[in-house]
Write a protein that holds these residues in place. Sequence first.
Motif, short mmCIF file in Angstrom:
data_model
loop_
_atom_site.label_atom_id
_atom_site.label_comp_id
_atom_site.label_asym_id
_atom_site.label_seq_id
_atom_site.Cartn_x
_atom_site.Cartn_y
_atom_site.Cartn_z
N LEU A 646 0.84 -1.21 0.00
CA LEU A 646 0.00 0.00 0.00
C LEU A 646 0.87 1.25 0.00
O LEU A 646 0.60 2.22 -0.70
N ALA A 647 1.93 1.22 0.81
CA ALA A 647 2.82 2.38 0.90
C ALA A 647 3.48 2.64 -0.45
O ALA A 647 3.58 3.80 -0.89
N VAL A 650 0.80 4.12 -2.88
CA VAL A 650 0.43 5.51 -2.64
C VAL A 650 1.60 6.44 -2.97
O VAL A 650 1.40 7.57 -3.40
N ALA A 654 1.62 9.58 -5.75
CA ALA A 654 1.74 10.82 -4.99
C ALA A 654 1.41 12.06 -5.81
O ALA A 654 1.85 12.20 -6.95
N VAL A 655 0.61 12.92 -5.23
CA VAL A 655 0.24 14.18 -5.88
C VAL A 655 0.78 15.33 -5.03
O VAL A 655 1.23 15.12 -3.92
N GLU A 657 -0.94 17.95 -4.00
CA GLU A 657 -1.97 18.64 -3.20
C GLU A 657 -1.53 18.80 -1.75
O GLU A 657 -0.75 18.01 -1.23
N LYS A 658 -2.09 19.80 -1.09
CA LYS A 658 -1.83 19.97 0.34
C LYS A 658 -2.57 18.85 1.08
O LYS A 658 -3.75 18.62 0.82
N PRO A 659 -1.89 18.13 1.97
CA PRO A 659 -2.60 17.03 2.64
C PRO A 659 -3.74 17.53 3.52
O PRO A 659 -3.62 18.58 4.15
N ILE A 660 -4.86 16.81 3.51
CA ILE A 660 -5.97 17.19 4.41
C ILE A 660 -6.13 16.14 5.49
O ILE A 660 -5.89 14.96 5.28
N ARG A 661 -6.49 16.58 6.67
CA ARG A 661 -6.74 15.66 7.80
C ARG A 661 -8.23 15.50 8.03
O ARG A 661 -8.65 14.66 8.79
N ILE B 234 -6.97 4.90 0.08
CA ILE B 234 -6.89 6.00 1.05
C ILE B 234 -7.56 5.62 2.36
O ILE B 234 -7.05 5.90 3.44
N ILE B 237 -5.23 3.32 4.37
CA ILE B 237 -4.04 3.93 4.98
C ILE B 237 -4.44 4.94 6.05
O ILE B 237 -4.06 4.82 7.21
N TYR B 296 5.86 6.93 7.50
CA TYR B 296 4.98 8.07 7.75
C TYR B 296 4.63 8.81 6.46
O TYR B 296 3.54 9.36 6.31
N ALA B 298 3.88 7.61 3.70
CA ALA B 298 2.74 6.99 3.04
C ALA B 298 1.45 7.63 3.55
O ALA B 298 0.52 7.91 2.78
N GLU B 300 1.21 10.71 4.77
CA GLU B 300 1.17 12.06 4.22
C GLU B 300 0.69 12.03 2.77
O GLU B 300 -0.18 12.82 2.37
N ASP B 301 1.26 11.09 1.99
CA ASP B 301 0.85 10.98 0.59
C ASP B 301 -0.63 10.64 0.48
O ASP B 301 -1.34 11.15 -0.39
N ALA B 302 -1.10 9.77 1.38
CA ALA B 302 -2.51 9.38 1.34
C ALA B 302 -3.40 10.60 1.63
O ALA B 302 -4.45 10.77 1.01
N CYS B 303 -2.96 11.45 2.54
CA CYS B 303 -3.75 12.65 2.85
C CYS B 303 -3.76 13.61 1.66
O CYS B 303 -4.74 14.32 1.44
N ARG B 304 -2.65 13.64 0.93
CA ARG B 304 -2.61 14.47 -0.28
C ARG B 304 -3.59 13.90 -1.32
O ARG B 304 -4.38 14.63 -1.93
N LEU B 305 -3.52 12.59 -1.49
CA LEU B 305 -4.38 11.93 -2.47
C LEU B 305 -5.84 12.11 -2.09
O LEU B 305 -6.71 12.29 -2.96
N ARG B 306 -6.09 12.10 -0.79
CA ARG B 306 -7.47 12.29 -0.33
C ARG B 306 -7.97 13.67 -0.74
O ARG B 306 -9.11 13.82 -1.19
N ALA B 307 -7.11 14.69 -0.61
CA ALA B 307 -7.49 16.03 -1.02
C ALA B 307 -7.87 16.04 -2.50
O ALA B 307 -8.86 16.67 -2.91
#
Lengths: 706, 398
Positions: A646-647, A650, A654-655, A657-661, B234, B237, B296, B298, B300-307
């Motif tokens: 998975l890592a 992803v 990778a894009v 974009e600013k990461p969202i939480r 997403i 992760i 870690y 991964a 961060e990248d997942a959060c970017r992809l989520r956006a």
Amino acid sequence: MNYSQRVFCGKLSQEDVGRTVQLCGWVDAYRDHGGLLFIHLRDRSGIVQIVFSPDFTPSDVCQAAATLRPEYCITVTGAVRKRMEGTENPNIETGQLEVFVDGMTILSESDPLPFVITDKAMVAGVESAGGENVSEDLRMQYRYLDIRRPAMQNNLLLRHRIFQGVRQFLDSRGFVEVETPVLTASTPEGARDYLVPSRVHPQNFYALPQSPQLFKQLLMIGGLERYFQLARCFRDEDLRPNRQPEFTQLDIEASFIDEEFLYELIEELTVKMFAVGGIELKRPFARMSYTEAMDTTGSDRPDLRFGLRFVDVTDAFKSTNYSIFRQILQRGGCIKGINIKGQSEKLSKNVLQNEYAKEIAPSFGAKGMTWMRAENGKLESNIVQFFSEAELDELKRRFDVHDGDVLIMVADPSHSIVTSALGQLRLHLADRLGLIPENSFYPVWITEFPLFEPTDEGGVTSSHHPFTAPDRTDFDPKNIEELLSLKSRAYDLVMNGEELGGGSIRINNRDVQRKIFAALGLTEEDMKEKFGFFLRAFDFGAPPHGGLALGMDRTVSMILRTASIREVIAFPKNRSAACPLTGAPSAVKREQLAELGLLNLGEKEVLPGTAQKENLLDRVSWVSRLGIAEEERPVMETILEQADNLAALVQDLAVSEKPIRSVAPAASRTRPGAKAQRSTLATTGQLLKSAPAVKGNYFKVANIIE
Amino acid sequence: MDSIFFYRNSEKSNDSGKGALQKLKVAVQPNISVKGWPTEAGSAALADFKALEDAVVAERLSGQGANIVGSVKMSEFGFGLKGSQAGCALAEKSADAELMLDVAGEARLAAARAGVYGFKPSYGLISRIGLVGLIPSMETCGILAHNIKSIRDILQTIAGHDERDFSLPDEKMPDFSSQKIDPKKTTLGIIEEVLKDLPSGKRKVLEKELEDLKKAGFVIKELSFPDYSQFMLIHQIVGSVEASSCTGRYDSVRYGRRAPGAKNWNEMYLQSRGAAFGTLLKSYLFQGAFFQFERYNAYEDACRLRAQLVSEMQKLSAKADFLVFPTHNPAASGTVDSLADLYEQFVYTAFANVTGQPALHIPSTVDAGFQIAAKRLDDGRLLDLGDYLLSHRHGGKS
């Protein structure tokens, strides 16, 4: 633009009235009276009011002036005038004057400010605006704006004056300022070092100096005789309110001198430094032995601005019937107390019993606290009936008790618990009862420290450092009892309960030094490994020498009476050792780490408690504190493989974009008007109901270490 | 009956209360706090834990006259439906509605299983105070009911600002009241990448539903979302990292059971936490810990992809008012033995948890039913469409 004719705003005086002057500075504040514009123009020297009016200012200048906003940087020319009667401003030094502007250039504009800078009201009788309520992190983030505030400028200016005074004074006494390295070797003693990786020598580190101790002693061996330095030092310690990771200390060392030379020198220097803040210190400074300080105040940095000295009454209870005291004395304990003179009105039974005896004294480590109030010639207390008349009379005599006095006593089998708890109670009471006189300064030298402290293993360790000279040299390095009775030739300068600095006379005789190392249980080899280069220097005719270091940030802060040392440092770190202005410390690029050879550092060495971390599964289990049973291991192995895929997946996708939480983040995590308060579930003990193990009002947990 | 409920309320029913939900029997799950009720969230990590106060949702339900009849057996921390009896109380008519957390699609899947309506509201509408969560940024309190009206009434009751929940966004609450749907002005989208993967039998059923909707006047649009498969990635992760972080509190100090014989603090954590979680959930937490401590970037990248996925989904929403999805994944295996099995079930539901948009499962008499989704905060309109479909199916008489 030519600034050669520029004069300073704050320096204008009555004599300048009628002159045409050029001024430069920042718009501190303005008042617009419809066409008539008043501005407080501020430069480092102070503030003067300048006036724009269609009556005497060209119309294009008036138009430009209308665009002025706080902190625009401008230069103006105009005539100095005396203000009309009744319009003077007592808030500023030039309040009798104003300047009628006939020309202006906007040198640069300012964005709206993150906080108010001006602290001088424009009209008489108005409270100043003030910028004191701004959060400190915001002030630090915009420190350059914060420094524009006259209060900060004054702090930095006076710090400069104090430092200049130090340099002039020490120069006049034959001291030479020498700079010692900042990139130096890590010493195994003291606090944690800040390390700097070496690129040329991969995986090797410089350490930033915790103090120039070794270098200044080498300068003495180098025959410089008198050295000083305003040295920047670094300590990676857990931050306390008045600490900075980097700080400035006045480092002094001299040869062919004794303690008296240093007392005289430092007292004169201290008097001069405090005079910059208008503080007059009386000489000679008091001196107190370490033992006396501990016995009478419970602290090796006693605050002597007020009394409340301890009185030892252990022997007054030799044959007491009060069982608590009796048991403590049977176990070799002691009883000490304080007479709080004439404060019985403020210290009611309720306050003494329910606050001090039940809450405050235990929080200072005492198991209990005994109190008595003197009324009508008698001592009153909740336990007074357990004492004999003779004992009470003895207490009255020892404490010199009069009506209205309050006695507090702490008894414990451990002498250090008694002095430490009573010492903290002393400070707490003095603060609460307002017994500390304002603007008073009480310097004291603390002397005759013990040379060694006992270790848990039955040996000794240096109280100061192993190069401190003992008070006598004829000791037996194997006799622990004798070693613990030795005093050192060290001294601390303490002011109002704060340690300003300290130092010692050093050992210059190699035989004595060997005896000290022997006492510490170190072999010649051990010492060579630790301090080899340094000890070698003592083989070449080392002179007798000694010195001292003063914490200058703290000293300046005390002289200027600022709330924290950060107020006297131009660019300080905040309470979490970070700099909100520059963002330091910050992450670095992987390439930078690679260049420094830091990527796989420490891999070979096994850190304690990590034997099980060699395997990825065990490592993840350990860091997440998730125990994995033997039969679960195959499942988790599969999970790790899948997660690794998975890592990788992803990472490929990778894009930028600013990461969202969160897809809908809250704008603010604080609700306006909400007050922090303890949950009633906590105060009523309900939270404890679900806990698997409870002790009293606390959750019970396993020991941190076995 | 006993096999459905984890805890039944033995106290007298709330018949004194007046309000919009008067006499409505509502079941919850034991991860929704009702004061004094055992609230173990299906996990030994909260063994013997009794709620100290009402969750805000429970308080608001009671405030509007609803009867909270009991809590229904649930999976460990509500993740997936293994061991869960969600929806069964509705099927057996011992409750009119049920609240449960929708972490990756559970509320909609449980509704599909029970043949009732299952609604996952927009993220950020409902206070989380008193809910025992697992994936804070993705889960919301879902609602199961026999009809849309009950869902709408409950949503109107439990949604809205809560002083104590500082994770709620400061948005204006949307209007949830009922409006008429005009099919001719309404576009329904179907994602071709979704359709393509369905087995042909199931695909035909869904296409038949779409055909019916087209006849009713709706505009049907086929849309493309090439990145659709990334929703699962997403969720896996980000979800596992949040779950690992969120369950850090189960340390056997404040609740749960403590493993005996630990010699020190570290051992206490390691052993107690090792015993607290079942292997399935533990493998998820373990995966999260792996990302946290070993990869870690991964996360961060997942959060970017989520956006990026959120913004792509927003673009799609501009092309259609609603999207149609299957709910149940026919390819998912019936038994859930591993994390991979578990995630297979969420293939058509997890997207809404990643984007925070509302989604509604519509039951069907001939099949497992299907799912409709709207853009975030369009919950009211989504329920309007549900209403329309219900009445349409009944020949215009609801």
